[in-house]
Design an enzyme around this catalytic site. Structure first.
Site, PDB file in Angstrom:
ATOM      1  N   CYS A  19      43.800  36.183  42.313  1.00  0.00           N
ATOM      2  CA  CYS A  19      43.473  35.693  40.979  1.00  0.00           C
ATOM      3  C   CYS A  19      44.681  35.938  40.076  1.00  0.00           C
ATOM      4  CB  CYS A  19      42.242  36.450  40.485  1.00  0.00           C
ATOM      5  SG  CYS A  19      41.512  35.766  39.024  1.00  0.00           S
ATOM      6  N   CYS A  20      45.163  34.885  39.466  1.00  0.00           N
ATOM      7  CA  CYS A  20      46.410  34.990  38.717  1.00  0.00           C
ATOM      8  C   CYS A  20      46.355  34.142  37.458  1.00  0.00           C
ATOM      9  CB  CYS A  20      47.561  34.543  39.600  1.00  0.00           C
ATOM     10  SG  CYS A  20      47.364  32.832  40.164  1.00  0.00           S
ATOM     11  N   ALA A  21      47.504  33.974  36.859  1.00  0.00           N
ATOM     12  CA  ALA A  21      47.593  33.135  35.675  1.00  0.00           C
ATOM     13  C   ALA A  21      47.740  31.663  36.075  1.00  0.00           C
ATOM     14  CB  ALA A  21      48.772  33.570  34.798  1.00  0.00           C
TER      15      ALA A  21
ATOM     16  N   ALA B  92      42.697  32.756  36.855  1.00  0.00           N
ATOM     17  CA  ALA B  92      41.589  33.635  36.459  1.00  0.00           C
ATOM     18  C   ALA B  92      40.461  32.872  35.779  1.00  0.00           C
ATOM     19  CB  ALA B  92      42.099  34.737  35.536  1.00  0.00           C
TER      20      ALA B  92
END
Length: 113
Positions: free
Chosen positions: A6-8, A42
């Site tokens: 989960c990231c930007a 996210a």
């Protein structure tokens, strides 16, 4: 094991994911077919969370950890935040170890309850 990163939503998390995949492929103990990796922003975690064994959170989105926890904890999905230095080095081996250890600890905790 299905690992969700989960990231930007950036390119770097996909690079890290590829490094993790290489670690599995080069391992004598781990089998490529036992792992599935996906990286998502996210903001889309709520709609894509079902079916994952663990979520790894990129250090650039730790400000969203309360939101992420509110989605994962009711579903009993373990998570860990990737260290910013490990992330910066794109250290797939250390992140794989984080995923495996976090998942194992979660499984053991469920057995003792």
């Amino acid at each position: 094991m299905k690992i969700l990163l989960c990231c930007a939503g950036g390119f770097s998390t996909n690079m890290l994911m590829q490094n993790m995949r290489k670690v599995v492929q080069q391992s004598a103990k781990l089998k490529d077919e036992d792992f599935d990796f996906t990286a998502i922003p996210a903001d889309s975690i709520e709609s894509q969370i079902d079916g994952w064994d663990i979520v790894l959170v990129g250090p650039q989105i730790t400000h969203k950890i309360d939101f992420i926890k509110s989605i994962l904890e009711p579903r009993d999905i373990p998570y860990a935040v990737i260290d910013k230095d490990v992330y910066g080095q794109m250290d797939g081996a250390t992140v794989m170890k984080l995923a495996l250890v976090t998942h194992k600890k979660h499984q053991l905790a469920k057995q003792t309850v």
